[in-house]
Design a protein around this motif. Structure first.
Motif, mmCIF file in Angstrom:
data_model
loop_
_atom_site.group_PDB
_atom_site.id
_atom_site.type_symbol
_atom_site.label_atom_id
_atom_site.label_comp_id
_atom_site.label_asym_id
_atom_site.label_seq_id
_atom_site.Cartn_x
_atom_site.Cartn_y
_atom_site.Cartn_z
ATOM 1 N N GLU A 1 0.851 -1.195 0.000
ATOM 2 C CA GLU A 1 0.000 0.000 0.000
ATOM 3 C C GLU A 1 0.885 1.243 0.000
ATOM 4 N N TRP A 2 0.576 2.144 -0.917
ATOM 5 C CA TRP A 2 1.311 3.410 -0.988
ATOM 6 C C TRP A 2 0.759 4.350 0.062
ATOM 7 N N ASP B 1 -10.441 3.583 -5.367
ATOM 8 C CA ASP B 1 -9.057 3.324 -5.770
ATOM 9 C C ASP B 1 -9.024 2.348 -6.952
ATOM 10 N N THR B 2 -7.970 2.428 -7.743
ATOM 11 C CA THR B 2 -7.809 1.526 -8.879
ATOM 12 C C THR B 2 -7.363 0.150 -8.401
ATOM 13 N N VAL B 3 -8.160 -0.851 -8.694
ATOM 14 C CA VAL B 3 -7.836 -2.220 -8.287
ATOM 15 C C VAL B 3 -7.055 -2.887 -9.410
ATOM 16 N N ASN C 1 -1.976 9.220 0.648
ATOM 17 C CA ASN C 1 -3.114 8.357 0.398
ATOM 18 C C ASN C 1 -4.150 8.697 1.473
ATOM 19 N N GLN D 1 2.139 -2.163 -10.356
ATOM 20 C CA GLN D 1 1.798 -0.925 -9.639
ATOM 21 C C GLN D 1 1.372 0.112 -10.661
ATOM 22 N N ASP E 1 -1.590 5.784 -5.793
ATOM 23 C CA ASP E 1 -0.894 4.647 -6.392
ATOM 24 C C ASP E 1 -1.412 3.366 -5.739
ATOM 25 N N THR E 2 -1.569 2.334 -6.554
ATOM 26 C CA THR E 2 -1.992 1.044 -6.004
ATOM 27 C C THR E 2 -1.144 -0.064 -6.608
#
Lengths: 123, 106
Positions: A46-47, B1-3, A61, B88, B95-96
Motif C-alpha cells: 500500500e502506498w 481506488d484503482t484495483v 493516500n 503498480q 498509487d496502487t
C-alpha cells in the motif's frame, strides 16, 4: 551508488507512536521525491504518501491521512515517517522508496528501495 | 481506488516463456510498473511505464500493454526468477499495487 538505509525493527505498544527513518546517500537528496510504502501479508503493498525533500511538500493516500506524517531533515539527507495511534493493524514492514519527482509530471515508480523496517504493535 | 488484478500463482519450467498479467479496474494510460520481490528482500523494479526496462535488468524481461491490460513476460525463465511479481499503477490517485503473482519453477 544510491542507498536508502532504514532504521531498525520496532516493537511498540498500542496507542503509542513511532518514528521511522530513511537515510539517503549516493545522490542529491533534494533532487528526488521520497515515498513510503506499507507491506503486510494480508493487504499486500500500500502506498502511504510522498514527500518532496526540497520543499517539504507532501501528498498522502487518504487512507493514511492522520495515521502517517512525512518529514525530512535536509541536513542529514534523512526522511522520516511518524505513525500515530498505533493498532495491531499497523503491524507491517514499511519501506521508503525513491521516485523521480512530481507524481503528476513524471509518473511515480520506485527504482530504489530501503531494506524495510518491521513494526510490530503488541501489548 | 484503482484495483489491479493478478493471477495468484504460476508454475513454469526453466527455459520456457511466461506471461504474467495485470488488469486494472480503470484506465492507467501507460503508467504501469512491475517489480520482483524475493522472500526477505525489498521489491526490485523491473519495468516502468509499461514497457521500459529498468537499469540493470536482463533483457529476458519485457513489458507490454496500455489502458487496462498489461503483461510482464519472462523469456526464457531461469531458476533465479522464482519470486513474487507485483504490478503498480501511478496514473490514478492513490498509487496502487496488485496482490502479486508467485512464480514457481517446476
Amino acid at each position: 551508488q544510491v542507498q536508502l538505509q532504514q532504521s531498525g525493527a520496532e516493537l511498540v505498544k498500542p496507542g503509542t507512536s513511532v518514528k521511522l527513518s530513511c537515510k539517503a546517500s549516493g545522490y542529491t537528496f533534494t533532487s528526488n521525491h521520497m515515498n513510503w510504502i506499507k507491506q503486510t501479508t494480508g493487504q499486500g503493498l500500500e502506498w502511504i504518501g510522498i514527500i518532496n525533500p526540497g520543499s517539504g511538500g507532501t501528498s498522502y493516500n487518504v487512507k493514511f491521512k492522520g495515521k502517517a506524517t512525512l518529514t525530512v531533515d535536509k541536513s542529514s539527507s534523512t526522511a522520516f515517517m511518524q505513525l500515530s495511534s498505533l493498532t495491531p493493524e499497523d503491524s507491517a514492514v514499511y519501506y521508503c522508496a525513491r521516485s523521480r519527482g512530481n507524481k503528476q509530471l513524471y509518473g511515480n515508480w520506485f527504482a530504489y528501495w530501503g531494506q524495510g523496517t518491521l513494526v510490530t504493535v503488541s501489548s | 481506488d484503482t484495483v489491479l488484478t493478478q493471477s495468484p500463482a504460476l508454475a513454469v519450467s526453466p527455459g520456457e516463456r511466461v506471461s504474467i498479467s495485470c488488469r486494472a479496474s480503470e484506465g492507467v494510460n501507460s503508467y504501469m510498473h512491475w517489480y520482483q520481490q524475493k522472500p526477505g528482500q525489498q521489491p526490485k523494479l523491473l519495468i516502468y511505464k509499461a514497457s521500459n526496462l529498468a537499469s540493470g535488468v536482463p533483457a529476458r524481461f519485457s513489458g507490454s500493454g496500455s489502458g487496462t491490460d498489461f503483461t510482464l513476460t519472462i523469456d526464457p525463465v531461469e531458476a533465479d526468477d522464482t519470486a513474487t511479481y507485483f504490478c503498480q499503477q501511478s496514473w490514478n490517485d492513490p498509487d496502487t499495487f496488485g496482490a502479486g503473482t508467485k512464480l514457481e519453477l517446476k
